[in-house]
Scaffold this active site. Sequence first.
Site, PDB file in Angstrom:
ATOM      1  N   ASP A 289      -1.095  -5.020 -14.648  1.00  0.00           N
ATOM      2  CA  ASP A 289      -1.465  -4.539 -13.317  1.00  0.00           C
ATOM      3  C   ASP A 289      -0.593  -5.236 -12.273  1.00  0.00           C
ATOM      4  OD1 ASP A 289      -3.824  -2.969 -11.866  1.00  0.00           O
ATOM      5  OD2 ASP A 289      -3.396  -4.783 -10.701  1.00  0.00           O
ATOM      6  N   ASN A 297       2.364  -1.098  -0.723  1.00  0.00           N
ATOM      7  CA  ASN A 297       2.478   0.241  -0.147  1.00  0.00           C
ATOM      8  C   ASN A 297       2.239   0.219   1.355  1.00  0.00           C
ATOM      9  OD1 ASN A 297       3.251   1.935  -2.237  1.00  0.00           O
ATOM     10  ND2 ASN A 297       1.172   2.272  -2.954  1.00  0.00           N
ATOM     11  N   HIS A 302       5.065   4.268   0.851  1.00  0.00           N
ATOM     12  CA  HIS A 302       4.836   4.783  -0.503  1.00  0.00           C
ATOM     13  C   HIS A 302       6.139   5.062  -1.251  1.00  0.00           C
ATOM     14  CE1 HIS A 302       0.465   5.133  -0.351  1.00  0.00           C
ATOM     15  NE2 HIS A 302       0.611   5.480   0.920  1.00  0.00           N
ATOM     16  N   ASP A 306       6.933   3.632  -4.851  1.00  0.00           N
ATOM     17  CA  ASP A 306       7.376   4.375  -6.035  1.00  0.00           C
ATOM     18  C   ASP A 306       8.598   3.719  -6.664  1.00  0.00           C
ATOM     19  OD1 ASP A 306       5.339   6.146  -5.637  1.00  0.00           O
ATOM     20  OD2 ASP A 306       6.580   7.722  -4.749  1.00  0.00           O
ATOM     21  N   GLU A 333      -0.938   1.606 -10.474  1.00  0.00           N
ATOM     22  CA  GLU A 333       0.017   0.528 -10.709  1.00  0.00           C
ATOM     23  C   GLU A 333      -0.245  -0.180 -12.032  1.00  0.00           C
ATOM     24  OE1 GLU A 333      -3.310  -1.289  -8.156  1.00  0.00           O
ATOM     25  OE2 GLU A 333      -2.338   0.647  -8.480  1.00  0.00           O
TER      26      GLU A 333
END
Length: 686
Positions: A289, A297, A302, A306, A333
């Site tokens: 994680d 973010n 965002h 990514d 994630e």
Amino acid sequence: MGAEAGKEFGTRNVLQSGFVVNERASSAVADAVDAEPPRQELGAAELRTLYRTEAQAKRRKEARPGLWIAVVIYVLFSVSDLLLIPDVAALTITARFAVGLTALLVLEAQLRRGAATDWLDVTCAAAIIFGYIGWLCPASMGANKESVAYYMVFGTIFMMSANLFFTFRFKVSIITSTIILCILYVVNYFLPATLIYKMVFGTFYVSCFTFTSYVNWKLNEERYNVFLNALEAKIQHKEATERGKALLRLSRTDPLTGLENRRAIDEKLRDYWNDWQKLGHGFAAILIDVDFFKKFNDCYGHQEGDRCLIQVADALSDLIKQHDGSIGRYGGEEFIVLARMDKKGEVADLAEAICRTIENLAIAHELRRDGISIVTASVGAAFTRKQTAAKLEKIIHEADRALYLAKASGRNCARLFDPTDPQSSDESENLAALLKIAIGQDLVSLVYQPIQDVASGGFEAVEALMRLKMLDGTLVPPSLFIPVAERTGAILELGRWAIRTVCAELLAQDHVRVVSVNVSPIQLKTPGFATSVATILGETGVTGNRLAFEITEGLEMEMHSDILRCISDLKLLGIRIWLDDFGTGFAGLSWLRLIDFDTVKIDRSFLHDCGTPKGMAMLQDIIALVRNRGHKILVEGVETEEQMVLMRQFGIDKVQGFHVGRPAPAANFQTKRAIQKRPFTVLKSA
């Protein structure tokens, strides 16, 4: 014929196809699937070359059985020699066997040496021609010329043999038939027969030649058309297969990272599990994680989020390939790794390598509040081991529990599931089940520890502390059941119960002035928490200023808008907000800046370290910092009179500890007047 067939094939638009799937961009994959596969038309010359290549393979395959069948039939016609030309039958039969055997031997030798297909055709065609000549020569020596003359008609059979037993190219077939026709005409010319006979049989020979040539042309044309249809069907099948493979890849691939998605990983997990159950091949399941990814973010956007996930995915993919494992994106994630290994040390090393691999990417993450300014990950690992009633889902559940411990341990670390650790083992499952029935079975209770005002020496407040016992009455330490309650969500119901109990046991009857209750960050994140508190206050008739909520700083206490809004709503109700265990977490200074706490509780460890000059200086610095912010100060862990004297010297507002009073049941505080006369004697005896 070839040009017309090529034109026909061109009008059919028989093409080769290509299909490329971009496994990283979902839109590109979807477009590729929806669109018709691109085609590239083949010209007539290319088709001819392709047809000849395929026809050669077919002729090569059919040459041996065709010649063997032809020779067998050729030899069997020896019976007719015995009946029609018995005087020379011995010669014709010998000739038949000689020609047939020679042809077979030559063909077999060519096949063994890998001769070109055209040479095999020449051998078969020569067998037809010499088979006729070899039989004709001795047959013409027969005494009965009339029988021989009529027997010559059988030569047309050799003319048709080129199409009956073989799949010659049209040119080879025509040449073979033409040679046979010429031989027939020569024989027909020299036969002692009438002109009418010669004209009739000459016409018959030409008719046979024309018929066989037409049949041969049609057969070759039909073969070419069959080839075109087969080629088109093959290409269409290839297109459909590639499209199906692309759709299958799409259904099993994460569109962002290009890794396997949860569906594909679940299938592999079943395969790994079956191998473990049937063959004993152990494996590890590792959950990864990315730490504080929501903040990443929020900070960078965002698109950068990514890119971060793609970088992490690529780095992990390269690492896992070295261990011949599988990696997939499990959602958001979170990633998952499956690798065949059954040694605890190997699993631990891989989990740690995953942590370091992500850390070494050095992706900037400036909004973190734990002193680290790069992207890291928490890793939880579990591995197969002998256990009763083992289930497929259990290993993932164990990895998830290990991941939870990694987060609770400060993140950017790896934890391996340990069945002997009560925090992660099956014991926590028993606690989770116990917590579900704790309230209904009266297994949970509250005790209260007094808080003293240093200046007046009076009884200022009490802190509510939760206790849990098992069905047999054994007490469970809060350090064990509180993390399980938070992980399972049971803390929400327990928290509401604690607030309601505090109001009913002490505040509603005015037994004490203020009670502090520990509140989990999970409760503050839950929508409607402030509303539920207001409802409890209304039902019990207690005003909000009689309650204090202690919030513990730490990694789980993220400064997002939901928590800040909830704290603001609670303060509107009059509830006091205290910061608990200040100095032990990572967010203390940020929280002091964002929230106007009524009281800051300094962790007991700083008081206990005062035995050294360095420890004394640290405590004084922390006190000065909090005092400059204007907050009241409460020091925990006061256990001796010397420590109490020190607190008076430092001008501390409130203290708490065994020297002030030990935790006691509500009954010890429900006679307010008696407690005020002897506020701590009774509590200490308890």
